[in-house]
Design an enzyme around this catalytic site. Structure first.
Site, mmCIF file in Angstrom:
data_model
loop_
_atom_site.group_PDB
_atom_site.id
_atom_site.type_symbol
_atom_site.label_atom_id
_atom_site.label_comp_id
_atom_site.label_asym_id
_atom_site.label_seq_id
_atom_site.Cartn_x
_atom_site.Cartn_y
_atom_site.Cartn_z
ATOM 1 N N SER A 8 29.484 94.983 21.702
ATOM 2 C CA SER A 8 28.544 95.514 20.718
ATOM 3 C C SER A 8 27.188 95.818 21.347
ATOM 4 O O SER A 8 26.580 96.852 21.057
ATOM 5 C CB SER A 8 28.391 94.527 19.558
ATOM 6 O OG SER A 8 29.634 94.338 18.904
ATOM 7 N N GLY A 46 32.849 88.140 24.246
ATOM 8 C CA GLY A 46 33.356 89.498 24.456
ATOM 9 C C GLY A 46 32.875 90.474 23.407
ATOM 10 O O GLY A 46 32.515 91.612 23.712
ATOM 11 N N CYS A 47 32.846 90.027 22.163
ATOM 12 C CA CYS A 47 32.418 90.904 21.058
ATOM 13 C C CYS A 47 30.931 91.205 21.155
ATOM 14 O O CYS A 47 30.504 92.324 20.874
ATOM 15 C CB CYS A 47 32.752 90.254 19.727
ATOM 16 S SG CYS A 47 34.532 89.982 19.517
ATOM 17 N N THR A 48 30.152 90.214 21.572
ATOM 18 C CA THR A 48 28.715 90.421 21.747
ATOM 19 C C THR A 48 28.471 91.400 22.893
ATOM 20 O O THR A 48 27.673 92.329 22.768
ATOM 21 C CB THR A 48 27.998 89.079 21.995
ATOM 22 O OG1 THR A 48 28.193 88.240 20.847
ATOM 23 C CG2 THR A 48 26.518 89.279 22.234
#
Length: 154
Positions: free
Chosen positions: A50, A45-47
């Site tokens: 970002s 999710g963070c990738t």
């Protein structure tokens, strides 16, 4: 918890980015800022979040915005994350969780019935005068750019 809301002055912050440079809210006076908080480098999710912001970075700059990500990961972790995906914006290493706490982005979470403290994924849009213009507490990680654009009617 400080319970920040739209119209509040954004809390001042200072931290170190992936290159070891000091980054502070005051560095963005006169610019609009997308300040996003995410749990961990190199997680799905963070990738996605970002990368989505980075893929649209030129469009953000053209609209007068700068982008800054914050997580409790180390400067070294941020450097690897930024290098791996070619991020062109700052990632602040908030290992002491001071910025996270100032922005209500550190709190109780629950997974499989177990409660624990962690990063609450949030994005703050801050105007040129340092005032919070919008807060996203339910972030669409795969299409966050359009989520922001559609909400702000940009």
């Amino acid at each position: 918890m400080t319970n920040l809301k739209v119209g509040d002055k954004a809390p001042a912050f200072e931290g170190v980015n992936q290159s070891g440079e000091k980054i502070a809210l005051k560095d963005f006076e006169g610019k609009k800022l997308i300040l996003y908080f995410y749990p961990k480098d190199n997680t799905p999710g963070c990738t996605a979040e970002s990368c989505n912001l980075n893929d649209n970075y030129d469009a953000w700059l053209a609209k007068g915005f700068e982008v800054v990500g914050v997580s409790p990961d180390s400067e070294k972790s941020h450097q690897k994350f930024a290098d791996k995906f070619g991020f062109r914006f700052n990632l602040i290493a908030d290992t002491e969780k001071e910025i996270l706490e100032a922005y209500d982005a550190w709190g109780e979470k629950s997974m499989y019935g177990k409660k624990y403290m962690g990063v609450l994924r949030k994005t703050f849009v801050i105007d040129e005068k340092g005032v919070i213009q919008e807060i996203f507490e339910k972030v669409n990680t795969k299409d966050h750019t359009n989520q922001i654009i559609n909400t702000l009617n940009l």
